[in-house]
Write a protein that holds these residues in place. Structure first.
Motif, PDB file in Angstrom:
ATOM      1  N   TRP A  85      39.463  48.469  35.710  1.00  0.00           N
ATOM      2  CA  TRP A  85      38.868  47.529  36.670  1.00  0.00           C
ATOM      3  C   TRP A  85      39.897  46.495  37.080  1.00  0.00           C
ATOM      4  O   TRP A  85      40.054  46.180  38.251  1.00  0.00           O
ATOM      5  CB  TRP A  85      37.647  46.832  36.070  1.00  0.00           C
ATOM      6  CG  TRP A  85      36.948  45.961  37.070  1.00  0.00           C
ATOM      7  CD1 TRP A  85      35.920  46.309  37.898  1.00  0.00           C
ATOM      8  CD2 TRP A  85      37.276  44.588  37.387  1.00  0.00           C
ATOM      9  NE1 TRP A  85      35.584  45.247  38.704  1.00  0.00           N
ATOM     10  CE2 TRP A  85      36.400  44.176  38.409  1.00  0.00           C
ATOM     11  CE3 TRP A  85      38.203  43.679  36.907  1.00  0.00           C
ATOM     12  CZ2 TRP A  85      36.430  42.893  38.952  1.00  0.00           C
ATOM     13  CZ3 TRP A  85      38.245  42.400  37.451  1.00  0.00           C
ATOM     14  CH2 TRP A  85      37.360  42.022  38.464  1.00  0.00           C
ATOM     15  N   SER A  86      40.589  45.973  36.103  1.00  0.00           N
ATOM     16  CA  SER A  86      41.577  44.927  36.354  1.00  0.00           C
ATOM     17  C   SER A  86      42.679  45.422  37.279  1.00  0.00           C
ATOM     18  O   SER A  86      43.048  44.751  38.236  1.00  0.00           O
ATOM     19  CB  SER A  86      42.167  44.456  35.028  1.00  0.00           C
ATOM     20  OG  SER A  86      42.917  43.300  35.206  1.00  0.00           O
ATOM     21  N   ARG A  87      43.199  46.596  36.972  1.00  0.00           N
ATOM     22  CA  ARG A  87      44.255  47.158  37.809  1.00  0.00           C
ATOM     23  C   ARG A  87      43.779  47.306  39.250  1.00  0.00           C
ATOM     24  O   ARG A  87      44.512  47.033  40.194  1.00  0.00           O
ATOM     25  CB  ARG A  87      44.686  48.525  37.274  1.00  0.00           C
ATOM     26  CG  ARG A  87      45.658  48.461  36.103  1.00  0.00           C
ATOM     27  CD  ARG A  87      46.266  49.831  35.822  1.00  0.00           C
ATOM     28  NE  ARG A  87      45.278  50.839  35.468  1.00  0.00           N
ATOM     29  CZ  ARG A  87      44.839  51.048  34.224  1.00  0.00           C
ATOM     30  NH1 ARG A  87      45.293  50.321  33.235  1.00  0.00           N
ATOM     31  NH2 ARG A  87      43.942  51.979  33.976  1.00  0.00           N
ATOM     32  N   ARG A  88      42.534  47.718  39.400  1.00  0.00           N
ATOM     33  CA  ARG A  88      42.027  48.001  40.735  1.00  0.00           C
ATOM     34  C   ARG A  88      41.630  46.741  41.505  1.00  0.00           C
ATOM     35  O   ARG A  88      41.822  46.648  42.714  1.00  0.00           O
ATOM     36  CB  ARG A  88      40.818  48.950  40.617  1.00  0.00           C
ATOM     37  CG  ARG A  88      40.234  49.383  41.947  1.00  0.00           C
ATOM     38  CD  ARG A  88      39.329  50.582  41.774  1.00  0.00           C
ATOM     39  NE  ARG A  88      40.004  51.674  41.082  1.00  0.00           N
ATOM     40  CZ  ARG A  88      39.379  52.735  40.572  1.00  0.00           C
ATOM     41  NH1 ARG A  88      38.067  52.837  40.666  1.00  0.00           N
ATOM     42  NH2 ARG A  88      40.063  53.689  39.963  1.00  0.00           N
ATOM     43  N   HIS A  89      41.070  45.763  40.779  1.00  0.00           N
ATOM     44  CA  HIS A  89      40.431  44.654  41.496  1.00  0.00           C
ATOM     45  C   HIS A  89      41.086  43.295  41.346  1.00  0.00           C
ATOM     46  O   HIS A  89      40.695  42.354  42.023  1.00  0.00           O
ATOM     47  CB  HIS A  89      38.964  44.563  41.075  1.00  0.00           C
ATOM     48  CG  HIS A  89      38.153  45.761  41.429  1.00  0.00           C
ATOM     49  ND1 HIS A  89      37.814  46.066  42.729  1.00  0.00           N
ATOM     50  CD2 HIS A  89      37.617  46.748  40.664  1.00  0.00           C
ATOM     51  CE1 HIS A  89      37.092  47.188  42.739  1.00  0.00           C
ATOM     52  NE2 HIS A  89      36.967  47.626  41.505  1.00  0.00           N
ATOM     53  N   LEU A  90      42.064  43.196  40.472  1.00  0.00           N
ATOM     54  CA  LEU A  90      42.681  41.891  40.265  1.00  0.00           C
ATOM     55  C   LEU A  90      43.221  41.281  41.561  1.00  0.00           C
ATOM     56  O   LEU A  90      43.041  40.076  41.798  1.00  0.00           O
ATOM     57  CB  LEU A  90      43.789  41.980  39.209  1.00  0.00           C
ATOM     58  CG  LEU A  90      44.282  40.637  38.682  1.00  0.00           C
ATOM     59  CD1 LEU A  90      43.123  39.804  38.150  1.00  0.00           C
ATOM     60  CD2 LEU A  90      45.317  40.832  37.592  1.00  0.00           C
ATOM     61  N   PRO A  91      43.858  42.076  42.430  1.00  0.00           N
ATOM     62  CA  PRO A  91      44.343  41.508  43.697  1.00  0.00           C
ATOM     63  C   PRO A  91      43.227  40.821  44.486  1.00  0.00           C
ATOM     64  O   PRO A  91      43.427  39.753  45.063  1.00  0.00           O
ATOM     65  CB  PRO A  91      44.869  42.732  44.447  1.00  0.00           C
ATOM     66  CG  PRO A  91      45.251  43.699  43.374  1.00  0.00           C
ATOM     67  CD  PRO A  91      44.252  43.494  42.279  1.00  0.00           C
ATOM     68  N   GLU A  92      42.042  41.433  44.485  1.00  0.00           N
ATOM     69  CA  GLU A  92      40.925  40.824  45.208  1.00  0.00           C
ATOM     70  C   GLU A  92      40.554  39.471  44.615  1.00  0.00           C
ATOM     71  O   GLU A  92      40.250  38.518  45.336  1.00  0.00           O
ATOM     72  CB  GLU A  92      39.697  41.746  45.160  1.00  0.00           C
ATOM     73  CG  GLU A  92      39.957  43.136  45.734  1.00  0.00           C
ATOM     74  CD  GLU A  92      38.758  44.056  45.518  1.00  0.00           C
ATOM     75  OE1 GLU A  92      37.627  43.669  45.890  1.00  0.00           O
ATOM     76  OE2 GLU A  92      38.934  45.172  44.960  1.00  0.00           O
ATOM     77  N   VAL A  93      40.581  39.410  43.296  1.00  0.00           N
ATOM     78  CA  VAL A  93      40.268  38.149  42.636  1.00  0.00           C
ATOM     79  C   VAL A  93      41.282  37.090  43.028  1.00  0.00           C
ATOM     80  O   VAL A  93      40.926  35.955  43.376  1.00  0.00           O
ATOM     81  CB  VAL A  93      40.262  38.318  41.105  1.00  0.00           C
ATOM     82  CG1 VAL A  93      40.115  36.964  40.418  1.00  0.00           C
ATOM     83  CG2 VAL A  93      39.150  39.250  40.670  1.00  0.00           C
ATOM     84  N   LEU A  94      42.552  37.487  43.003  1.00  0.00           N
ATOM     85  CA  LEU A  94      43.603  36.545  43.364  1.00  0.00           C
ATOM     86  C   LEU A  94      43.471  36.079  44.809  1.00  0.00           C
ATOM     87  O   LEU A  94      43.665  34.900  45.120  1.00  0.00           O
ATOM     88  CB  LEU A  94      44.970  37.198  43.121  1.00  0.00           C
ATOM     89  CG  LEU A  94      45.627  36.958  41.748  1.00  0.00           C
ATOM     90  CD1 LEU A  94      44.621  36.563  40.672  1.00  0.00           C
ATOM     91  CD2 LEU A  94      46.430  38.159  41.302  1.00  0.00           C
TER      92      LEU A  94
END
Lengths: 127, 127
Positions: free
Chosen positions: A108-117
């Motif tokens: 999940w982190s690999r996939r969505h971290l950019p969105e969070v940032l």
DNA sequence: CCGTATCCTTTGGGATACTG
DNA sequence: CAGTATCCCAAAGGATACGG
């Protein structure tokens, strides 16, 4: 799989009844446990060996983490009666069973971290 | 799937390089966030509505949690200009995407928590 | 109803030094 | 090497009271 768009009724007041705080129950949402598990993924490791990728972890904290994991049945500690001493930490089957949900979280982190940032950036700009 | 029984070589010192502490980066390993997400699973909820299953959470902490989630793009906050005020919190797609790994973690807990508790009992007995 | 404002306590974690 | 022993700090979270 249906997507819920509206509320389905009042929340059950007891929906978290048997579900005590995550971290205290199984110490895995803390700072080090998940990483230690991954370190042990490929076989037994020694104390100092773990300290390397766990950059900056103090012996005190590493000991505390390992003891808690031992207590919870996630790792076993084997001390060899040698001089100098040698100790190995190994994942139990139980500990190994955590690798799957852990990997799900990492994925999940690999996939969505950019969105969070990105969201965080937008938030700061509108402030 | 092969089971690793021996060590595969030295640990990569940088294996957690880009992988900052879980909780600070995405606040979901904390005490409340995961539960809030599950509360919002079935649709928008109001502030006081969330306080019910989140037994004992203080308004200050609930506000802090919701703000952090909003900042990270996990929820949206909608205030209706009414008297008395009405505010609804809703999961974004990003927030909804966390339901899967969260469920994986819950499934692990349901399946393995008894083993952890047993291990803990044995630990105490041998002390 | 939906928060904010203060104050306070707990605890995870760090720094440093020392030992079998 | 594999820890212990002390001391310390920051931050998460709780208690309580008040406001638009």
């Amino acid at each position: 799989m249906a997507v819920m768009t509206a509320t389905a009724g009042p929340l059950n007041p007891d929906m978290f009844a048997g579900c005590a705080p995550v971290t205290p129950i199984v110490r895995v949402g803390d700072k080090w446990t998940a990483k230690i598990i991954r370190c042990l993924e490929s076989g037994p490791r020694r104390f100092t060996e773990l300290q390397v990728p766990l950059r900056g972890i103090t012996p005190k904290v590493l000991t505390e983490s390992l003891r808690a994991m031992e207590r919870d049945g996630l790792v076993t500690r084997t001390a060899y009666p040698e001089v100098p001493p040698r100790v190995e930490y190994t994942l139990t089957d139980l500990g190994r069973s955590l690798l799957e949900p852990l990997e799900a979280a990492c994925a999940w982190s690999r996939r969505h971290l950019p969105e969070v940032l990105d969201a965080r950036t937008s938030w700061e700009e509108s402030a």
